[in-house]
Scaffold this motif. Structure first.
Motif, PDB file in Angstrom:
ATOM      1  N   ASN A  39      83.839  84.813 -18.405  1.00 38.90           N
ATOM      2  CA  ASN A  39      83.902  85.739 -19.475  1.00 38.90           C
ATOM      3  C   ASN A  39      82.935  85.530 -20.425  1.00 38.90           C
ATOM      4  O   ASN A  39      82.992  85.033 -21.646  1.00 38.90           O
ATOM      5  CB  ASN A  39      85.444  85.577 -19.960  1.00 38.90           C
ATOM      6  CG  ASN A  39      86.442  85.594 -18.793  1.00 38.90           C
ATOM      7  OD1 ASN A  39      86.973  86.714 -18.757  1.00 38.90           O
ATOM      8  ND2 ASN A  39      86.921  84.643 -18.202  1.00 38.90           N
ATOM      9  N   THR A  97      84.115  80.937 -20.711  1.00 39.95           N
ATOM     10  CA  THR A  97      84.239  81.963 -22.030  1.00 39.95           C
ATOM     11  C   THR A  97      83.390  81.658 -23.176  1.00 39.95           C
ATOM     12  O   THR A  97      83.418  80.337 -23.562  1.00 39.95           O
ATOM     13  CB  THR A  97      85.702  82.176 -22.488  1.00 39.95           C
ATOM     14  OG1 THR A  97      85.453  83.564 -23.328  1.00 39.95           O
ATOM     15  CG2 THR A  97      86.359  80.907 -23.205  1.00 39.95           C
ATOM     16  N   LYS A 155      85.307  87.915 -25.398  1.00 39.55           N
ATOM     17  CA  LYS A 155      86.356  88.793 -24.956  1.00 39.55           C
ATOM     18  C   LYS A 155      87.759  88.009 -25.126  1.00 39.55           C
ATOM     19  O   LYS A 155      87.752  87.140 -24.788  1.00 39.55           O
ATOM     20  CB  LYS A 155      85.973  88.922 -23.233  1.00 39.55           C
ATOM     21  CG  LYS A 155      84.634  89.664 -23.112  1.00 39.55           C
ATOM     22  CD  LYS A 155      84.402  89.572 -21.778  1.00 39.55           C
ATOM     23  CE  LYS A 155      82.841  90.457 -21.665  1.00 39.55           C
ATOM     24  NZ  LYS A 155      82.734  90.377 -20.105  1.00 39.55           N
ATOM     25  N   LEU A 202      91.118  86.524 -24.198  1.00 40.85           N
ATOM     26  CA  LEU A 202      91.746  86.099 -22.972  1.00 40.85           C
ATOM     27  C   LEU A 202      93.335  85.856 -23.420  1.00 40.85           C
ATOM     28  O   LEU A 202      93.493  84.810 -23.914  1.00 40.85           O
ATOM     29  CB  LEU A 202      91.013  85.092 -22.485  1.00 40.85           C
ATOM     30  CG  LEU A 202      89.834  85.238 -22.139  1.00 40.85           C
ATOM     31  CD1 LEU A 202      89.015  83.927 -21.812  1.00 40.85           C
ATOM     32  CD2 LEU A 202      89.646  85.963 -20.806  1.00 40.85           C
TER      33      LEU A 202
END
Length: 64
Positions: free
Chosen positions: A25, A48, A52, A54
């Motif tokens: 991500n 990540t 974004k 999550l």
């Protein structure tokens, strides 16, 4: 970790539906001075950079 913190972390991971988010991500291009976080739980890894959302997993990474 204290036992209560570990219990809270396990609950947050269980609520996050951890196996559903894509494994990677990331934003696409590097973020200067950015951090990348990898979380491994029950044999599944999610990476990540925080760009974004999550659902549920942000709570685990943020520690709240």
């Amino acid at each position: 970790m204290e036992p209560a913190e570990m219990t809270s972390l396990r609950a947050a991971l269980a609520e996050s539906d951890f196996a559903k988010p894509p494994r990677i991500n990331l934003r696409g291009e590097p973020i200067p001075d950015g951090l990348t976080t990898a979380v491994v739980y029950q044999g599944h890894e999610v990476v990540t950079d925080g760009s974004k959302p999550l659902r549920g997993l942000d709570r685990v990474i943020g520690g709240s």
